[in-house]
Design an enzyme around this catalytic site. Structure first.
Site, PDB file in Angstrom:
ATOM      1  N   ASP A  50       0.654  -1.232  -0.185  1.00  0.00           N
ATOM      2  CA  ASP A  50       0.219   0.135  -0.170  1.00  0.00           C
ATOM      3  C   ASP A  50       0.907   1.312  -0.080  1.00  0.00           C
ATOM      4  O   ASP A  50       0.277   2.435   0.089  1.00  0.00           O
ATOM      5  CB  ASP A  50      -1.129   0.125   1.010  1.00  0.00           C
ATOM      6  N   SER A  51       2.218   1.111   0.149  1.00  0.00           N
ATOM      7  CA  SER A  51       3.044   2.327  -0.358  1.00  0.00           C
ATOM      8  C   SER A  51       3.066   2.779  -1.526  1.00  0.00           C
ATOM      9  O   SER A  51       3.433   3.887  -1.923  1.00  0.00           O
ATOM     10  CB  SER A  51       4.565   1.763   0.022  1.00  0.00           C
ATOM     11  N   ASP A  89      -1.135  -6.176   0.009  1.00  0.00           N
ATOM     12  CA  ASP A  89      -1.467  -5.474   1.017  1.00  0.00           C
ATOM     13  C   ASP A  89      -3.007  -5.481   1.152  1.00  0.00           C
ATOM     14  O   ASP A  89      -3.823  -4.781   0.243  1.00  0.00           O
ATOM     15  CB  ASP A  89      -0.919  -4.010   1.067  1.00  0.00           C
ATOM     16  N   LYS A 119      -1.203  -9.445   2.547  1.00  0.00           N
ATOM     17  CA  LYS A 119      -0.563  -9.219   3.820  1.00  0.00           C
ATOM     18  C   LYS A 119      -1.456  -8.050   4.706  1.00  0.00           C
ATOM     19  O   LYS A 119      -2.272  -7.224   4.147  1.00  0.00           O
ATOM     20  CB  LYS A 119       0.635  -8.380   3.506  1.00  0.00           C
ATOM     21  N   GLU A 121      -1.510  -5.619   8.780  1.00  0.00           N
ATOM     22  CA  GLU A 121      -0.869  -4.947   9.560  1.00  0.00           C
ATOM     23  C   GLU A 121      -1.665  -5.268  10.940  1.00  0.00           C
ATOM     24  O   GLU A 121      -2.729  -5.195  11.158  1.00  0.00           O
ATOM     25  CB  GLU A 121      -0.683  -3.446   9.262  1.00  0.00           C
ATOM     26  N   GLU A 188       9.021  -4.322  10.578  1.00  0.00           N
ATOM     27  CA  GLU A 188       9.453  -2.994   9.895  1.00  0.00           C
ATOM     28  C   GLU A 188      10.076  -2.252  10.920  1.00  0.00           C
ATOM     29  O   GLU A 188       9.439  -1.878  12.244  1.00  0.00           O
ATOM     30  CB  GLU A 188       8.411  -2.265   9.291  1.00  0.00           C
TER      31      GLU A 188
HETATM   32  O1  KIV Z   1       3.623  -1.093   1.563  1.00  0.00           O
HETATM   33  C1  KIV Z   1       4.780  -1.669   1.731  1.00  0.00           C
HETATM   34  O2  KIV Z   1       5.564  -1.231   0.890  1.00  0.00           O
HETATM   35  C2  KIV Z   1       5.117  -2.311   2.754  1.00  0.00           C
HETATM   36  C3  KIV Z   1       6.568  -2.600   3.048  1.00  0.00           C
HETATM   37  C4  KIV Z   1       7.413  -1.529   3.483  1.00  0.00           C
HETATM   38  C5  KIV Z   1       6.772  -3.818   3.835  1.00  0.00           C
HETATM   39  O3  KIV Z   1       4.374  -2.793   3.430  1.00  0.00           O
END
Ligand code: KIV
Length: 270
Positions: A50-51, A89, A119, A121, A188
């Site tokens: 989600d980056s 994510d 994924k 969090e 992280e």
């Molecule tokens: O969204 C992302 O890029 C991440 C990484 C920083 C692990 O979750």
């Protein structure tokens, strides 16, 4: 002609890699062209992170990106990949409060993008959602330590779990996620010693970003390690290229060639 057999990276393969002590290489990817390069270079896992909210859309956090936007990025990546494992994510607001909604979000990602896993969090707070998604047969990667979707709660991007209480919670959450059935865990921005402890305790692979060298694999944001983004320089980031300068140099040369009437030349026209 001999056909080259490419063994797909699966959650099982990752488990074997941990057992053999073979490090896992993971990078983020958000689009078809870049994902094709990652695949050709032999990356083990592509994370549709989600980056994307930051590096693709220009937001200042990961919070605004939507499920539809994540599915768009993920399906572009999946079209480029045959060997690597593609993890996506679950974006902010699609799994935290309600495990039924979490399952619905994860199913949409798997069905509409063709990805291999999701994924999420968080630890204990999201366990009900993790359980429900796992019980539908969808592989889940956990993510603890600095969890960018909670940035407004933390109020800062400093190193996490430096205090005993938070470190103990992280270890307990890591064990809970493994016990629930997560196939891997991202840690992280935490002390290297804590990363090493968790990687040693858990049987599942632990992949670090700013979690030191004693974990089972590493992940970086693609645009950061290629030097496309320049405004983000944490200690854990190794830049392998300075693409922002190279791209700007190429664009400047292109503009100059047009203005000087050098481009297109005789050979570049019909
Ligand atoms: O969204 C992302 O890029 C991440 C990484 C920083 C692990 O979750």
């Amino acid at each position: 002609m001999t056909k080259i057999f490419v063994r797909k990276v699966t959650t099982h393969v990752l488990q074997e890699m941990k057992l053999k002590g073979e490090k896992i290489a993971m990078l983020t990817g958000y689009d078809f062209s870049m994902a094709r390069l990652l695949e050709a270079a032999g990356i083990d896992i592509v994370l549709v992170g989600d980056s994307a909210s930051n590096v693709m859309a220009g937001h200042t956090s990961t919070l605004p990106i939507t499920l539809d936007q994540m599915i768009y990025h993920a399906s572009s990546v999946v079209r480029a990949i045959s060997r690597a494992l593609v993890v996506v994510d679950l974006p902010f607001g699609t799994y935290q409060g309600n495990s039924k909604e979490a399952l619905h979000s994860a199913i949409r990602i798997m069905k509409e993008s063709g990805a291999d896993a999701v994924k999420m969090e968080g630890g204990k707070e999201v366990l009900e959602s993790v359980d429900r998604i796992l019980s539908a047969g969808i592989p889940v990667m956990g993510h603890l330590g600095l969890t960018p979707q909670s940035i407004h709660k933390f109020g800062t991007y400093v190193v996490r779990a430096t205090e005993e209480g938070e470190a103990n919670k992280l270890v307990a959450d890591s064990n809970l996620l493994e016990k629930a059935g997560c196939f891997a865990l991202v840690l992280e921005k935490i002390p290297a010693k804590l990363g090493a402890q968790v990687a040693l305790e858990l049987k599942i692979p632990v992949i670090g970003i700013g979690a030191g060298g004693y974990v089972d694999g590493q992940v970086l944001v693609l645009h950061d390690m290629l030097g496309i983004t320049q405004d983000f320089s944490p200690r854990f980031l190794r830049r392998y290229h300075n693409l922002s300068e190279e791209i700007q140099g190429s664009v400047r040369a292109y503009i100059k060639d047009i203005k000087s009437r050098d481009f297109p030349n005789e050979k570049e026209q019909y």
